[in-house]
Design an enzyme around this catalytic site. Structure first.
Site, PDB file in Angstrom:
ATOM      1  N   GLU A   1       0.833  -1.200   0.000  1.00 49.78           N
ATOM      2  CA  GLU A   1       0.000   0.000   0.000  1.00 49.78           C
ATOM      3  C   GLU A   1       0.874   1.259   0.000  1.00 49.78           C
ATOM      4  O   GLU A   1       1.849   1.354   0.741  1.00 49.78           O
ATOM      5  CB  GLU A   1      -0.894  -0.023   1.240  1.00 49.78           C
ATOM      6  CG  GLU A   1      -1.899   1.098   1.330  1.00 49.78           C
ATOM      7  CD  GLU A   1      -2.849   0.941   2.504  1.00 49.78           C
ATOM      8  OE1 GLU A   1      -3.844   1.671   2.554  1.00 49.78           O
ATOM      9  OE2 GLU A   1      -2.596   0.081   3.368  1.00 49.78           O
TER      10      GLU A   1
ATOM     11  N   PRO B   1      21.804   2.657  29.217  1.00 54.19           N
ATOM     12  CA  PRO B   1      22.047   2.545  30.665  1.00 54.19           C
ATOM     13  C   PRO B   1      21.601   1.155  31.127  1.00 54.19           C
ATOM     14  O   PRO B   1      20.412   0.848  31.129  1.00 54.19           O
ATOM     15  CB  PRO B   1      21.170   3.653  31.257  1.00 54.19           C
ATOM     16  CG  PRO B   1      20.935   4.615  30.130  1.00 54.19           C
ATOM     17  CD  PRO B   1      20.868   3.756  28.905  1.00 54.19           C
ATOM     18  N   LEU B   2      22.548   0.308  31.477  1.00 54.52           N
ATOM     19  CA  LEU B   2      22.272  -1.090  31.825  1.00 54.52           C
ATOM     20  C   LEU B   2      22.298  -1.248  33.338  1.00 54.52           C
ATOM     21  O   LEU B   2      23.349  -1.179  33.966  1.00 54.52           O
ATOM     22  CB  LEU B   2      23.321  -2.001  31.170  1.00 54.52           C
ATOM     23  CG  LEU B   2      23.154  -3.512  31.350  1.00 54.52           C
ATOM     24  CD1 LEU B   2      21.833  -3.994  30.767  1.00 54.52           C
ATOM     25  CD2 LEU B   2      24.325  -4.249  30.701  1.00 54.52           C
ATOM     26  N   SER B   3      21.119  -1.456  33.935  1.00 54.17           N
ATOM     27  CA  SER B   3      20.995  -1.465  35.389  1.00 54.17           C
ATOM     28  C   SER B   3      21.179  -2.841  36.008  1.00 54.17           C
ATOM     29  O   SER B   3      21.321  -2.957  37.222  1.00 54.17           O
ATOM     30  CB  SER B   3      19.614  -0.931  35.785  1.00 54.17           C
ATOM     31  OG  SER B   3      18.600  -1.855  35.405  1.00 54.17           O
ATOM     32  N   GLY B   4      21.126  -3.888  35.173  1.00 54.33           N
ATOM     33  CA  GLY B   4      21.165  -5.237  35.725  1.00 54.33           C
ATOM     34  C   GLY B   4      19.798  -5.791  36.045  1.00 54.33           C
ATOM     35  O   GLY B   4      19.682  -6.877  36.618  1.00 54.33           O
ATOM     36  N   GLY B   5      18.736  -5.057  35.667  1.00 61.23           N
ATOM     37  CA  GLY B   5      17.367  -5.534  35.853  1.00 61.23           C
ATOM     38  C   GLY B   5      16.816  -6.140  34.575  1.00 61.23           C
ATOM     39  O   GLY B   5      17.460  -6.147  33.524  1.00 61.23           O
TER      40      GLY B   5
ATOM     41  N   ASP C   1      14.301  -5.180  32.513  1.00 60.74           N
ATOM     42  CA  ASP C   1      13.966  -4.321  31.383  1.00 60.74           C
ATOM     43  C   ASP C   1      15.188  -3.907  30.571  1.00 60.74           C
ATOM     44  O   ASP C   1      15.212  -4.047  29.341  1.00 60.74           O
ATOM     45  CB  ASP C   1      13.211  -3.078  31.868  1.00 60.74           C
ATOM     46  CG  ASP C   1      11.844  -3.417  32.441  1.00 60.74           C
ATOM     47  OD1 ASP C   1      11.311  -4.480  32.094  1.00 60.74           O
ATOM     48  OD2 ASP C   1      11.320  -2.628  33.241  1.00 60.74           O
ATOM     49  N   SER C   2      16.198  -3.365  31.236  1.00 57.96           N
ATOM     50  CA  SER C   2      17.386  -2.946  30.487  1.00 57.96           C
ATOM     51  C   SER C   2      18.119  -4.154  29.914  1.00 57.96           C
ATOM     52  O   SER C   2      18.700  -4.074  28.817  1.00 57.96           O
ATOM     53  CB  SER C   2      18.323  -2.109  31.362  1.00 57.96           C
ATOM     54  OG  SER C   2      18.805  -2.853  32.469  1.00 57.96           O
TER      55      SER C   2
END
EC number: 6.3.5.1
Length: 707
Positions: free
Chosen positions: A45, A355-359, A361-362
Site C-alpha cells: 500500500e 544505561p544497563l541497570s542489571g534488571g 527491562d534494560s
C-alpha cells in the site's frame, strides 16, 4: 486455453518520502518477479511515497513526486510485459484518495481508490484520504501531462472495477478492506473474479500475524479463488514496524509464505497456480452459485493480456503449505531488532548507548540489540550486500565484514552501569557479566558526586538538607532525592552517547536507548526525564510478563547464562538506601500492584474500553476466587488514581516500538487527557454503591469508608 497463471507479490522496506529509494526497491521487485516468470506483480500500500507520510499527504509535493515516480515506472523497459500494480495517493476532482494504479506496457488500465479506510489505533487514514463510496462505479480520470506524454492517454478509468484478462478476472482490495465485515472480495468472487489482490500497510503487534493469515485464507475458503497479499516491511519513519508476511492463498489454503521479519529490503514471492482448481472448487458449492446468479455485476476493464502461457501443461503449480508462526518470544527477538537496525542505518548514527541497570527491562533491551547483531551477521553470511554496506558505513570501515555477533556488538553497542550509593554489588555484577556475554563496550561509573553537587545547590539556596525516608525524611524529600538520581542518569547517558566514541578515537555519535516497559508507562512508574527519556525505546510497547518470557528465551537460545540471576532477582529501581548492603526497595511494593495485575488493567482500559466502573464489574468476576468485591474496588481505585496522576508523563514518552494493543502511547495511539480530576468521585461512588449491594446480598456488614 491457459490454466497456470504465474503471479508475484512482495514485501518492500519502503521509507516515507524516500522517493528515490522507494523507486529503486520497486524496480528490484519487478525485475525479480519477471525473472521468475510472473505476469502480474503486486506491491504494498502507498509504496511509491511510503505509507507513513502522515500530514505530508496534504502537500502537493507528495502528489507531484508520486506521479514523477510513476512516470519513471511507466517508461522503463523493466515494466514491459507484466501487469504492475503500485500504490500512491491520487487527487481526483480535488479529493485525495489512497489508490492502486494498475498498468501494462506504458498504459494505465485502472486507478482503483480505497473504499474502506483504516482509522483505528495507529491508523488515521480519514485525516488524509476520503473513501471511495461509489460501489461498482467508474469515472474518467484526467491524467497529468507528464503521464499523458508517456501513455498517450488523456483519461483512464477511476473507481470500483475489476480487470478482465484473456484468461481470468482480477479484483483489488486495499488493506483494511480485507478486515471489513463487507469485504469487496465477497461480491467480486460471486461476480466471477478468480484472483483477489490486497496491498497492505499492516504493522506488527504481538500475536497479530495469525489473525491476518486466517483472514486471507478464509477469504477464499467459502468462495474459492486465489488471494495475493503484499505488505510493507520495516520502520518507515516512526514507532511502527511493518511485518511483511506477504502470502498467496488458494481455496482457503496457503501456497506461498513470505518472512515476517527480515533485513532484506526486497522480498518477492512467485507462485504458479491452476485456474481450473478454482473453477472446480466453486462448481460444487451450490449456495455460492445461487448467490452468484443474483449478484450485481462489476464494471470490467478488458485487458488484452494473459497471466498464463499457451503451452502451460507442463508448468508445475504450487501446493498447499503449513504456515509457520513465530512464538511471542521470537517476535520480540526479531521485530524490535529489525526496527532498531532500520532506525540506526537510516539515522546515520554509529550505534547505541544503553544505561544497563542489571534488571529485567534494560537486560531485555540489551538482548534485543544483541539479536539485531545476530541478524546482521546472518544477513551478511547469506549474501545481503545492502546490510554489509550499511554495517561498513556504521563502523566506518570499508573492508569490515560482520561475522561474529559479540564482536559486531562491541563496535555498535555501548552499555553503561551508573552506580550510586544505593546500588547493590549484585546488580553491578549482573550488568557486567551480561555485557561480557553479548560483547558490548561496557562502562562502569558512579553518579554520587553529581547527585551531591545538585542537592548541594538546593541546600545552599534554601538552607535545608532533604533526607530519605529511611533517614527520617518525609515522602516528599525521599521522592525528590530519588528523582535527582534518575534524572542525572539521563543527563549522563546523553553526555556519554555524544562523546564516548570521541574518547575512543572513533567518529560519530550514539543513539540513547530507553527501557521502560508498557506496564510501567501505563502506571506512570517512572521519573519524568530519567533514563526512560531516550531517543527510542524498543521495549516500550511490551509487557513485563512477555519480557520475562523473552529473557528465558534468550537464556535457552542465545546461551546468555548471565540472565538467569537477573530473572530470579526482584525488580527494583535502587533509588532508596540499602539496608545492611541489600536492596530494600522493590518495584511492585512501590507501585502497590503487581505487573500481572497491571497487564490486566491495561488490556481492560484500552482494548475492552473499560472505565473505572466497567473495570470493577469485569474484575469482580475474573477475580472472584482470589478477591472480595471490596478488595477489587480498592485495587481498581488505586490503579485509576495512579494512572490519572501520572498521565502527563505520557506526553513526553520516548518513541517506542509499538507491540501491544494496550499501549498508553500519547502520540496517536491512546489519545486521552493528561490533566484529570484524580478523585474520580462520580465513578468511584458508583463502585461503592455496587460493593454495598453485593455485600448486603452476601450478608456482610457494610463499612462506609471504602478507601
Amino acid at each position: 486455453m491457459g490454466r497456470a497463471v504465474t503471479v508475484a507479490t512482495c514485501a518492500l522496506n519502503q521509507w516515507a518520502l524516500d522517493f528515490e529509494g522507494n523507486l529503486e526497491r520497486i524496480f528490484r521487485s519487478i525485475d525479480i518477479a519477471k525473472s521468475k516468470g510472473a505476469r502480474y506483480r503486486l506491491g504494498p500500500e502507498l509504496e511509491i511515497c511510503g505509507y507513513g507520510c502522515s500530514d505530508h499527504y496534504y502537500e502537493s509535493d507528495t502528489l507531484l513526486h508520486s506521479f514523477q515516480v510513476l512516470e519513471k515506472l511507466l517508461e522503463s523497459p523493466a515494466t514491459q510485459d507484466i501487469i504492475c500494480d503500485v500504490g500512491m495517493p491520487v487527487l481526483h476532482r480535488n479529493v485525495r484518495y489512497n489508490c492502486r494504479v494498475i498498468f501494462l506496457n506504458k498504459r494505465i488500465l485502472l486507478i482503483r481508490p480505497k473504499m474502506s479506510l483504516a482509522n483505528t489505533g495507529n491508523y488515521r487514514e480519514l485525516r488524509w484520504f476520503t473513501p471511495w463510496s461509489k460501489a461498482r462505479h467508474v469515472e474518467e480520470y484526467f491524467l497529468p501531462k507528464i503521464i499523458q506524454e508517456v501513455t498517450g492517454q488523456e483519461t483512464v478509468p477511476f473507481g470500483d472495477a475489476v480487470l478482465a484478462t484473456k484468461d481470468t478476472c482480477l479484483g483489488a482490495e486495499i488493506c483494511e478492506e480485507l478486515w471489513a465485515p463487507n469485504s469487496p472480495h465477497i461480491e467480486m468472487g460471486l461476480d466471477g473474479v478468480e484472483i483477489f489482490t490486497n496491498s497492505s500497510g499492516s504493522h506488527h503487534v504481538l500475536r497479530k500475524a495469525r489473525a491476518r493469515v486466517d483472514l486471507v485464507n478464509s477469504a477464499t475458503a467459502k468462495n474459492g479463488g486465489i488471494y495475493i497479499l503484499a505488505n510493507q516491511r520495516g520502520c518507515d519513519g516512526d514507532r511502527l514496524y511493518y511485518d511483511g508476511c506477504a502470502m498467496i492463498s488458494m481455496n482457503g489454503e496457503t501456497v506461498a509464505q513470505g518472512s515476517q521479519f527480515s533485513l532484506d529490503d526486497v522480498e518477492v514471492l512467485v507462485a504458479a497456480l491452476d485456474l481450473e482448481d478454482v473453477r472446480s472448487y466453486r462448481a460444487e458449492i451450490s449456495s455460492r452459485n445461487l448467490a452468484a446468479s443474483k449478484v450485481n455485476p462489476y464494471p470490467r476493464v478488458k485487458v488484452n493480456f494473459a497471466l498464463s502461457c499457451p503451452d502451460d501443461i507442463a508448468v508445475p503449480t504450487c501446493m498447499p503449505i503449513q504456515w509457520r508462526h513465530h512464538s511471542p518470544e521470537e517476535e520480540i527477538s526479531l521485530g524490535p531488532a529489525c526496527w532498531l537496525w532500520d532506525y540506526l542505518r537510516r539515522s546515520k548514527q554509529a550505534g547505541f548507548l544503553l544505561p544497563l541497570s542489571g534488571g529485567v527491562d534494560s537486560s531485555a533491551t540489551a538482548c534485543i540489540v544483541y539479536s539485531m547483531c545476530r541478524q546482521v551477521c546472518l544477513a551478511v553470511k547469506n549474501g545481503n550486500a545492502d546490510v554489509l554496506a550499511d554495517a561498513r558505513r556504521i563502523v566506518n570501515d570499508e573492508t569490515y565484514i560482520p561475522e561474529d555477533p559479540p564482536e559486531f556488538c562491541n563496535r555498535v553497542f555501548t552499555t553503561c552501569y551508573m552506580a550510586s550509593e544505593n546500588s547493590s554489588q549484585d546488580t553491578r555484577n549482573r550488568a557486567k557479566l551480561l555485557a561480557e556475554q553479548i560483547g558490548s563496550y561496557h562502562i562502569n561509573l558512579n553518579i554520587d558526586a553529581a547527585v551531591k553537587a545538585v542537592v548541594g545547590i538546593f541546600s545552599v539556596v534554601t538552607g535545608r538538607i532533604p533526607q530519605f525516608s529511611a533517614h527520617g525524611g518525609s515522602s516528599r524529600e525521599s521522592l525528590a532525592l530519588q528523582n535527582v538520581q534518575a534524572r542525572i542518569r539521563m543527563v549522563l547517558a546523553y553526555l556519554f552517547a555524544q562523546l564516548t566514541l570521541w574518547a575512543r578515537g572513533m567518529p560519530g555519535g550514539l543513539l540513547v536507548l530507553g527501557s521502560a516497559n508498557v506496564d510501567e508507562s501505563l502506571r506512570g512508574y517512572l521519573t519524568k526525564y530519567d533514563c526512560s527519556s531516550a531517543d527510542i525505546n524498543p521495549i516500550g510497547g511490551i509487557s513485563k510478563t512477555d519480557l520475562k518470557n523473552f529473557i528465558q528465551y534468550c537464556i535457552e537460545n542465545f546461551q546468555l547464562t548471565a540472565l538467569s540471576s537477573i530473572m530470579s532477582a526482584p525488580p527494583t529501581a535502587e533509588l532508596e538506601p540499602l539496608v545492611d548492603g541489600q536492596v530494600a526497595q522493590t518495584d511492585e511494593a512501590d507501585m502497590g500492584m503487581t505487573y500481572a495485575e497491571l497487564s490486566i488493567y491495561g488490556k481492560l482500559r484500552k482494548i475492552a474500553k473499560a472505565g473505572p466502573y466497567s473495570m470493577f464489574c469485569k474484575l469482580i468476576n475474573m477475580w472472584k476466587e482470589i478477591c472480595t468485591p471490596r478488595e477489587v474496588a480498592s485495587k481498581v481505585k488505586h490503579f485509576f488514581r495512579m494512572y490519572s496522576v501520572n498521565r502527563h508523563k505520557m506526553t513526553t514518552l520516548t518513541p517506542s516500538y509499538h507491540a501491544e494493543n494496550y499501549s498508553p502511547d500519547d502520540n496517536r495511539f491512546d489519545l486521552r487527557p493528561f490533566l484529570y480530576n484524580t478523585s474520580w468521585s462520580w465513578q468511584f461512588r458508583c463502585i461503592d454503591k455496587q460493593v454495598s449491594k453485593l455485600e448486603k446480598k452476601e450478608g456482610i456488614s457494610v463499612v462506609e469508608d471504602m478507601d
